[in-house]
Scaffold this active site. Structure first.
Site, PDB file in Angstrom:
ATOM      1  N   HIS A   7     -12.858 -48.043  -6.379  1.00 26.73           N
ATOM      2  CA  HIS A   7     -12.342 -47.035  -7.302  1.00 26.73           C
ATOM      3  C   HIS A   7     -11.112 -46.402  -6.650  1.00 26.73           C
ATOM      4  CE1 HIS A   7     -13.110 -42.699  -6.233  1.00 26.73           C
ATOM      5  NE2 HIS A   7     -13.248 -43.365  -5.116  1.00 26.73           N
ATOM      6  N   LYS A  29     -11.024 -44.406 -18.317  1.00 27.38           N
ATOM      7  CA  LYS A  29     -11.746 -43.215 -17.873  1.00 27.38           C
ATOM      8  C   LYS A  29     -12.277 -42.502 -19.113  1.00 27.38           C
ATOM      9  CE  LYS A  29     -12.260 -41.719 -14.479  1.00 27.38           C
ATOM     10  NZ  LYS A  29     -13.435 -41.841 -13.590  1.00 27.38           N
TER      11      LYS A  29
END
Ligand code: GKR
Ligand code: MG
Length: 436
Positions: A331, A195
């Site tokens: 996701h 991330k």
């Protein structure tokens, strides 16, 4: 078999101070556990996004689900979709709204939670695992990836309810390599997602390079700054990480809007760089796919059965993506073991699924798990679909009560990562897109 009761359990789950371009995670993430009881004594379960909004939407569907035959999902879908028709239309991207907060997803999100609980019921009624109820599986051990986050020190929770900080502070490349090593040693993941959108892009480039040095080409690498970069910066990162993101890697939502993504793609291709662009921000529903394809803005769709419309919608998406020649993966957002199994069954039931899916599961702990017998095992990076009926997990009612108690006594009712940044990092912090 008729549904006689719906029970909703809002829970608060300890969560570490993870960072993303949305801001910083609060000490607790919110989830909702759904139970559907039938006249013949079965209980179907599900898990979805938490907080006031998703809870109110489920509450609003009570009249549609109680009294229903759980096989009659098409009619449930039509009833919820008819309500959605009357609601305003608008931007269904996740550029500004975090998943679970988009009011335009309300019908697909609410349907998904109820559909899964109904399929769990059906599985229990016929003694078959959920993915077999919807036609059987393409795989029995769906793979997941190591989902790395820059983070501050702290393992989540507050005061006497604080959790151990398993991974420590990770705010540079070196500590991120340590985080990856630890997570891979524990769960056996074979693909890595970072991330991003947190540090200066050069530092994030350095992090990806150090991960490549440490793990080598056998571990595909992805980076997802959640739209924090301009087109210019996205192209530069794509250029600099050409090698590292090749061979099963991808660049995820580097910049905002379908047009922005398409521009990044055009410019990278013009330089001979064909790193695919993945998205769960620009593409959040079926309507987005033809546009994404036409503009070549997205080459890999990252779904989420929790708001794309459930497990059968995930199967439709698999077909849709295959026909449009788009890659498909999933996701995630903070979740517990019930959602871990929803994601595993959804992945198992899709013939076309091109990459290991994301999961936030390593960021939650045994202390918060509501599944009977404790956390769902991840072995060699995979979650195994067992022979148990339905989702294959049951609720631990003592743990559930603890999660509900936390929800009741804590002030959190909606994810607000910007507020957490202002509280702990910078009182003037705002989510600016693009930041770099
Ligand atoms: O948990 O901060 C987070 C993530 O940024 C999450 O909210 C994203 O929706 O993981 C998701 C993603 O892939 O964009
Ligand atoms: Mg993403």
């Amino acid at each position: 078999m008729i549904i006689s009761e719906m029970r909703l359990h809002p829970v608060a789950v300890a969560d570490g101070p993870l960072r993303s371009s949305y801001g910083r995670h609060a000490p607790y993430a919110l989830r909702t556990i759904v139970e559907l009881k039938t006249t013949d004594g079965l209980t179907g379960i599900s898990e979805t996004y938490g907080g006031e909004g998703p809870l109110a939407a489920l509450e609003g569907a009570r009249g549609l689900i109680v009294g229903r035959d759980p096989f009659q999902l098409t009619d449930l879908w039509m009833s919820l979709a008819a309500r959605a028709e009357q609601e305003s239309r608008g931007d269904r991207s996740q550029t500004m709204l975090v998943p679970g907060e988009n009011p335009l997803d309300v019908h697909t999100r609410t349907f998904a939670a109820l559909e899964v609980a109904c399929l769990d019921l059906i599985g229990k009624a016929v003694g078959k695992p959920l993915c077999d109820v919807v036609g059987g599986r393409a795989r029995s051990k769906p793979p997941f990836s190591a989902y790395l986050f820059y983070k501050h020190g702290g393992g989540g929770g507050m005061g006497a309810d604080a959790r151990e900080d398993e991974y420590g502070e990770c705010l540079d490349a070196k500590s991120m390599v340590r985080q990856a090593r630890q997570m891979i040693a524990k769960y056996g993941f074979e693909e890595i997602k970072l991330k991003g959108g947190v540090l200066d892009p050069d530092e994030e480039i350095e992090t990806i390079r150090q991960l490549r040095d440490e793990f080598g080409e056998k571990y595909p690498l992805r980076i997802d700054p959640n739209c924090a970069w301009s087109v210019e910066t996205s192209v530069r990162v794509g250029r600099e990480l050409k090698e590292e993101l090749s061979g099963g890697g991808y660049l995820e939502d580097p910049t905002a809007t379908m047009e922005g993504m398409a521009e990044v793609r055009r410019r990278l291709l013009a330089e001979g760089i064909d790193t695919p662009l993945a998205s769960n921000v620009a593409t959040t529903c079926f309507e987005h796919l033809p546009v994404a394809r036409q503009l070549d803005a997205v080459q890999i769709v990252l779904s989420d059965p929790h708001y794309w419309g459930g497990i059968r919608a995930q199967q439709h998406l698999s077909k849709f993506a295959e026909v449009l020649r788009l890659g498909l993966s999933m996701h995630s957002n903070n979740h517990l073991g019930v959602s871990m199994m929803i994601m595993a069954h959804a992945s198992a039931a899709c013939p076309h699924l091109s990459y290991a899916c994301d999961t936030h599961y390593p960021w939650q702990t045994e202390q918060d798990e509501v599944v009977l017998g404790g956390r769902v095992p991840i072995v060699n990076g995979c979650v195994e679909i067992t022979d148990k009926p339905g989702l294959g997990v049951e609720l631990d009612y003592d743990q559930l009560a603890r999660g509900e108690e936390r929800y009741r006594t804590l002030p959190y009712r909606k994810r607000d990562d910007e507020a957490e940044m202002q509280k702990h990092v910078d009182p003037n912090w705002k989510r600016i897109l693009p930041r770099w």
